[in-house]
Design an enzyme around this catalytic site. Structure first.
Site, PDB file in Angstrom:
ATOM      1  N   ASP A  16       8.994  -3.381 -34.659  1.00  0.00           N
ATOM      2  CA  ASP A  16       9.289  -2.971 -33.037  1.00  0.00           C
ATOM      3  C   ASP A  16      10.668  -2.041 -33.294  1.00  0.00           C
ATOM      4  OD1 ASP A  16       9.879  -3.065 -30.262  1.00  0.00           O
ATOM      5  OD2 ASP A  16      11.391  -4.525 -30.782  1.00  0.00           O
ATOM      6  N   ASP A  18      13.341  -1.123 -30.269  1.00  0.00           N
ATOM      7  CA  ASP A  18      14.560  -1.578 -29.507  1.00  0.00           C
ATOM      8  C   ASP A  18      14.942  -3.124 -29.881  1.00  0.00           C
ATOM      9  OD1 ASP A  18      15.009   0.792 -28.118  1.00  0.00           O
ATOM     10  OD2 ASP A  18      13.908   0.210 -26.266  1.00  0.00           O
ATOM     11  N   ARG A  25      17.518   1.571 -26.811  1.00  0.00           N
ATOM     12  CA  ARG A  25      17.700   3.006 -26.295  1.00  0.00           C
ATOM     13  C   ARG A  25      18.862   3.563 -27.243  1.00  0.00           C
ATOM     14  NH1 ARG A  25      15.493   5.766 -26.249  1.00  0.00           N
ATOM     15  NH2 ARG A  25      15.842   7.070 -24.582  1.00  0.00           N
ATOM     16  N   ARG A 146       2.318   7.949 -18.891  1.00  0.00           N
ATOM     17  CA  ARG A 146       2.350   8.588 -20.191  1.00  0.00           C
ATOM     18  C   ARG A 146       0.740   8.412 -20.792  1.00  0.00           C
ATOM     19  NH1 ARG A 146       6.360   3.836 -22.520  1.00  0.00           N
ATOM     20  NH2 ARG A 146       8.410   4.721 -21.311  1.00  0.00           N
ATOM     21  N   ARG A 164      21.891   0.709 -17.097  1.00  0.00           N
ATOM     22  CA  ARG A 164      20.837  -0.256 -17.547  1.00  0.00           C
ATOM     23  C   ARG A 164      21.347  -1.653 -17.938  1.00  0.00           C
ATOM     24  NH1 ARG A 164      16.918   0.896 -21.163  1.00  0.00           N
ATOM     25  NH2 ARG A 164      15.830   2.822 -20.854  1.00  0.00           N
ATOM     26  N   ASP A 204       5.828  -2.017 -18.638  1.00  0.00           N
ATOM     27  CA  ASP A 204       4.701  -1.084 -19.182  1.00  0.00           C
ATOM     28  C   ASP A 204       3.249  -1.742 -18.382  1.00  0.00           C
ATOM     29  OD1 ASP A 204       6.295   0.335 -20.719  1.00  0.00           O
ATOM     30  OD2 ASP A 204       5.752  -0.992 -22.440  1.00  0.00           O
ATOM     31  N   ASP A 232      11.761  -8.684 -31.684  1.00  0.00           N
ATOM     32  CA  ASP A 232      12.615  -9.392 -31.008  1.00  0.00           C
ATOM     33  C   ASP A 232      11.967 -10.051 -29.873  1.00  0.00           C
ATOM     34  OD1 ASP A 232      12.577  -7.088 -29.768  1.00  0.00           O
ATOM     35  OD2 ASP A 232      14.384  -7.684 -28.318  1.00  0.00           O
ATOM     36  N   THR A 249      -1.421 -10.526 -39.202  1.00  0.00           N
ATOM     37  CA  THR A 249       0.003 -10.202 -39.493  1.00  0.00           C
ATOM     38  C   THR A 249       1.104 -11.413 -39.774  1.00  0.00           C
ATOM     39  OG1 THR A 249       1.108 -10.575 -37.159  1.00  0.00           O
ATOM     40  CG2 THR A 249       0.060  -8.397 -37.842  1.00  0.00           C
TER      41      THR A 249
HETATM   42  O1  M1P Z   1      11.672  -1.748 -25.983  1.00  0.00           O
HETATM   43  C1  M1P Z   1      10.342  -1.399 -25.627  1.00  0.00           C
HETATM   44  C2  M1P Z   1      10.498  -0.598 -24.145  1.00  0.00           C
HETATM   45  O2  M1P Z   1      11.493   0.465 -24.084  1.00  0.00           O
HETATM   46  C3  M1P Z   1      11.673   1.016 -22.875  1.00  0.00           C
HETATM   47  O3  M1P Z   1      11.930  -0.058 -21.945  1.00  0.00           O
HETATM   48  P1  M1P Z   1      13.267  -0.090 -20.893  1.00  0.00           P
HETATM   49  O4  M1P Z   1      13.468   1.457 -20.672  1.00  0.00           O
HETATM   50  O5  M1P Z   1      12.991  -0.918 -19.988  1.00  0.00           O
HETATM   51  O6  M1P Z   1      14.513  -0.621 -21.858  1.00  0.00           O
HETATM   52  C4  M1P Z   1      10.261   1.546 -22.405  1.00  0.00           C
HETATM   53  O7  M1P Z   1       9.988   2.769 -23.028  1.00  0.00           O
HETATM   54  C5  M1P Z   1       9.262   0.859 -22.510  1.00  0.00           C
HETATM   55  O8  M1P Z   1       7.948   1.408 -22.305  1.00  0.00           O
HETATM   56  C6  M1P Z   1       9.194   0.073 -23.832  1.00  0.00           C
HETATM   57  O9  M1P Z   1       8.238  -0.946 -23.719  1.00  0.00           O
END
Ligand code: M1P
Length: 271
Positions: A16, A18, A25, A146, A164, A204, A232, A249
């Site tokens: 994964d 983030d 981000r 998307r 955020r 999503d 996570d 997995t």
């Molecule tokens: O961590 C994965 C998610 O990251 C973004 O979410 P957010 O902007 O709410 O932090 C998005 O790109 C989301 O599509 C993705 O699943």
């Protein structure tokens, strides 16, 4: 047919993004990039994110000696490596948009699956619901369309990093997204859609089955001996849960990028 590139790398390690490879981000640390480069000598590596290509390139492009670069920069230098090249597999939007060894694989389409009329009913409802939400602040881009999904954000995707964090705290206290997806699951029960809270400010929406396991179907031809997955949000309800608990997995739950580095060293690198 199995690729020569994997002849001596029979394990695949998927991540994964983030809070697993990077903070939410944000760009990957140099230590993470170095660790992944070392791992890639021993195993095939890939990332599986709900995010789209633009966001991932901002986070995972490899910095060159002349500073941070991404394929989206106006003045790329020879020293930049886009994420597509730095990983054997690049899975955006849960693998609906996919690259293997730098080459695009065929992708699937959310709008073709849902159909224009049904989508219009859904997006009209989403926008009305968001308009009626009383939040401390709102920004822009409440629905991001998307290829393989839509992403819905009550505060709006244009929120800054600080906005955020503030929304995320507000959401934890007030359950804004949880209540929203509950309503959607009831109202659009016949649509065959999954509503998945993965990140900090959004959720999503994609067809049932198009979660991160979708990526696994795209590596089957290589017959890897082991497929590891690091994420996570591996608890039920989290967007890493399905791939983490899939029998194909070996799942690893992490508490952030430094935990991921520690585990990679223990499992693959320190021997
Ligand atoms: O961590 C994965 C998610 O990251 C973004 O979410 P957010 O902007 O709410 O932090 C998005 O790109 C989301 O599509 C993705 O699943």
């Amino acid at each position: 047919m199995a690729s020569a590139a994997f002849a001596n790398r029979k394990k695949l390690v998927l991540f994964d993004v983030d809070e697993t490879l990077t903070l939410a981000r944000q760009a990957a640390s140099q230590e993470m990039l170095d660790t992944l480069a070392a791992l890639r000598k021993k195993a095939a590596i890939g990332f599986v994110s709900g995010s789209d290509m633009k966001k991932i390139e901002e986070q995972l492009s490899v910095r060159g000696t002349q500073g941070y670069q991404s394929i989206l920069d106006a003045w790329p230098t020879e020293t930049s490596t886009p994420a597509i090249q730095a990983f054997d597999y690049a899975f955006y939007e849960n693998g609906l948009v996919a690259y293997k060894l730098g080459e695009a694989l065929p992708s699937d389409s959310f709008i073709l699956y849902v159909g224009e009329e049904r989508y219009k009913r859904l997006v009209n409802f989403l926008l009305h619901y968001i308009a009626d939400l009383d939040l401390p602040i709102k920004r822009g881009t409440f629905v991001e369309f998307r290829n393989g999904m839509i992403n819905v954000s009550p505060i709006g995707r244009n929120a800054t990093l600080q906005e955020r964090k503030d929304f995320n705290q507000f959401d934890q206290a007030n359950g804004v997204r949880a209540a929203f997806v509950k309503v959607l699951r009831e109202k659009f029960a016949d649509y065959g859609l999954t509503f998945s809270i993965g990140g900090q400010i959004s959720f999503d929406v994609f067809p049932n089955g198009w979660d991160k396991r979708y990526a696994l179907s795209r590596v089957e031809d290589e017959q890897f001996e082991e497929i590891h997955f690091f994420g996570d949000k591996t608890d039920p309800g989290g967007n890493d849960h399905e791939i983490f608990s899939d029998p194909r997995t070996i799942g690893h739950t992490v508490e952030g990028p430094s935990h991921t580095i520690r585990l990679l060293k223990e499992l693959f690198l320190d021997h």
